[in-house]
Design an enzyme around this catalytic site. Structure first.
Site, PDB file in Angstrom:
ATOM      1  N   HIS A 474       0.828  -1.218   0.000  1.00 53.09           N
ATOM      2  CA  HIS A 474       0.000   0.000   0.000  1.00 53.09           C
ATOM      3  C   HIS A 474       0.854   1.256   0.000  1.00 53.09           C
ATOM      4  CE1 HIS A 474       0.630   1.011   4.318  1.00 53.09           C
ATOM      5  NE2 HIS A 474       0.651  -0.296   4.507  1.00 53.09           N
ATOM      6  N   CYS A 493       2.469  -5.019   7.093  1.00 50.99           N
ATOM      7  CA  CYS A 493       2.197  -4.725   5.693  1.00 50.99           C
ATOM      8  C   CYS A 493       3.373  -3.965   5.074  1.00 50.99           C
ATOM      9  CB  CYS A 493       0.907  -3.926   5.553  1.00 50.99           C
ATOM     10  SG  CYS A 493      -0.574  -4.927   5.821  1.00 50.99           S
TER      11      CYS A 493
END
Length: 576
Positions: A474, A493
């Site tokens: 992301h 992440c």
């Protein structure tokens, strides 16, 4: 995972090579002398496509004339504790070739028999341990039977035993050196990328079918493995020369134009490593040293400033034995990965803090990433990317909810509004008037999410490859973190430095999504899911390599961010 090979000389019977029990650095010195790999002019790639093996269908005319007696083969395998584990593979190999010999042609040992013996004699199993790989009986039998440039006495009854032993030893060798540890061992080391599958019977058939040349061009290993093996030998050669005095570490930084005895020591090591082209024993900080330092800093993952800092000195002071063990650990990992991945895919190398984008198996571009911090580490696995989500909501993960968000809300009732967050049900309906004091992370019945916008922790786009670890790529509003040298800051992440470029690459085959439309969707403030078509769902590999060779043929070394190297080293070097 990246790059390719030369040939090995035929084994000479008059120069028998005897393996002794040696320490790691001496074994590494012997390693690869027959298996050097060329590496100039290739893209930095943890994986490139390997040479295709021969798929020729053999006819009876292609086989060697002699045949193995099946009863003798069974008796040999049943009586051998060393090869018993590979009995089925050996039987299957001979059955498929109607029991014709693989290594002895009329009155001559084949060239590939010599090449294989040579490989085993000089290869200390690359960190797997040498037990069983140097078979004294096999070597003696080979040398006694083929005493005159490979010529043998056709009536020698020992030829059949040598033929069977060479084949059985091939399967043992292939399992240890090209297969590596078991899948269970890899999973115990937090490696969840599926292991490559090896058909060693086909590999052997391909190798012995070559009329000349070494085995190494057809090894079923990733090309980056071969490059690291080459670098391993270089370090062993450097260590043999033995000029590795420890450099005194000082808090002071030495810069261009200064003079210091430390400078000559640094030059000595950088010249040995190849970073400094010309030998220079002076104590003057020269422009050439500045360039050499920048090269060294870059391949060590240090801040690139061309200065002699404590970090540079510490990196130069790491014992070569430790560096060689680091390479061996990463070569073991490379045994597990596909030998010849092709097509389009994404590769994240956690210790390098890099995302590599591949097209048709070749590196197209790369960028910096931020990965999980120790304690919230990024998992090593692979899945296919299925969605691109523009202007995403961020659903706060349970761990972050319990340890960060709920405590912050209890301290400051205005926290959610300040962070542009809201409380919703599982169906997405907004909930108001929640009494947060009643809940902990474990019993909170709702979802807290952050709305799309400038403060959103996921930035303007996220890339989903659904997995049980809830890890994805992301964007991020915290752009400054990409300038840090060590970029392990996230909760697991992976934050991407160039998310818009990645979105354009992922959707480049979809005519609906051009650059302008992608930019608009990223800034629309309204969440939009784009499902990738089947042929656009690229594999994403999250990997862990602290040693690799880059596009310039340089050995890169990184810190063991999560301690995975240390765990694997305990298994590899337990008997040293």
């Amino acid at each position: 995972m990246g790059k390719p090979g030369t040939t090995a000389p035929i084994y000479q019977k008059s120069k028998k090579m005897k393996m002794r029990s040696l320490p790691l650095y001496a074994l590494c010195l012997l390693l690869c002398t027959l298996m050097a790999c060329q590496q100039q002019g290739r893209k930095n790639a943890p994986v490139i496509k390997a040479k295709e093996r021969s798929t020729k269908v053999l006819t009876k005319q292609d086989y060697l004339p002699q045949v193995v007696d099946s009863n003798a083969l069974n008796k040999f395998l049943d009586s051998s504790s060393l090869y018993k584990h590979y009995a089925n593979e050996v039987r299957d190999f001979y059955a498929k070739r109607e029991y014709h010999y693989a290594w002895v042609d009329h009155d001559t040992m084949t060239e590939q028999a010599g090449n294989f013996i040579n490989m085993v004699e000089t290869d200390p199993a690359l960190g797997n341990g040498t037990s069983g790989l140097q078979n004294k009986q096999l070597n003696e039998l080979y040398n006694e039977i083929g005493v005159d440039s490979g010529k043998v006495n056709p009536g020698d009854p020992r030829i059949a035993k040598l033929e069977m032993m060479l084949t059985a030893h091939f399967f043992l060798y292939a399992d240890k050196v090209w297969g590596g540890m078991t899948s269970d061992s890899a999973r115990a080391l937090d490696w969840y990328i599926p292991r490559k599958k090896l058909d060693m019977g086909s590999v052997l058939q391909s190798m012995i079918s070559q009329k000349s040349g070494s085995f190494t061009s057809d090894e079923p290993v990733n090309q980056q493995y071969k490059l690291l093996r080459d670098q391993l030998k270089k370090l062993a050669d450097i260590e043999q020369e033995g000029h590795w005095d420890t450099i005194a570490v000082s808090k002071a930084t030495i810069k261009s134009g200064q003079h210091s005895p430390v400078i000559s020591q640094v030059k000595n090591k950088l010249h040995a490593f190849g970073d400094l082209a010309d030998a220079d024993t002076s104590q003057t900080f020269t422009p050439a040293l500045d360039s050499a330092l920048r090269n060294f800093e870059d391949r060590m993952g240090l801040k690139v400033d061309g200065q002699i800092t404590p970090a540079v000195v510490n990196a130069l002071n790491v014992p070569l034995k430790n560096r060689m063990e680091q390479i061996l650990v990463n070569m073991e990992r490379l045994r597990w990965v596909p030998a010849d991945p092709s097509g389009d895919y994404l590769l994240v190398n956690i210790p390098a803090y890099k995302l590599y984008v591949y097209e048709d198996g070749k590196l197209a571009w790369s960028c910096n990433v931020v990965v999980g911090k120790p304690g919230g580490s990024t998992v090593i696995f692979t899945k296919k990317m299925q969605y691109v989500v523009f202007s995403p909501y961020w659903n706060v993960a349970p761990g972050i909810l319990a340890h960060e968000v709920l405590p912050a809300v209890k301290r400051n009732p205005g926290y959610l509004a300040r962070e542009n967050m809201e409380v919703v049900t599982g169906s997405g309906k907004v909930v108001t008037g929640v009494n947060f004091s009643k809940y902990t992370g474990s019993n909170f019945p709702y979802i807290i999410r952050q709305r799309p916008g400038g403060k959103n922790a996921l930035g303007k786009v996220k890339f989903l490859f659904p997995n049980e670890y809830n890890i994805y790529l992301h964007d991020t509003p915290s752009k400054g973190l990409f300038n840090a040298t060590n970029r392990s800051f996230s909760h697991g992440c992976i934050r991407v430095q160039e998310p818009e470029k990645l979105a354009n690459w992922v959707l480049r085959k979809d005519s609906v999504w051009n650059a302008d439309k992608i930019h608009a969707a990223m800034n629309a403030g309204k969440e939009k899911y784009v499902q990738l078509k089947g042929d656009e769902q690229v594999p994403v590999y999250i990997s862990y390599f602290t040693a690799f060779v880059d596009s310039k043929g340089r050995l890169n070394l990184r810190n063991d961010v999560y301690g995975h190297d240390a765990q694997l080293a305990k298994l590899l070097f337990a008997n040293r």
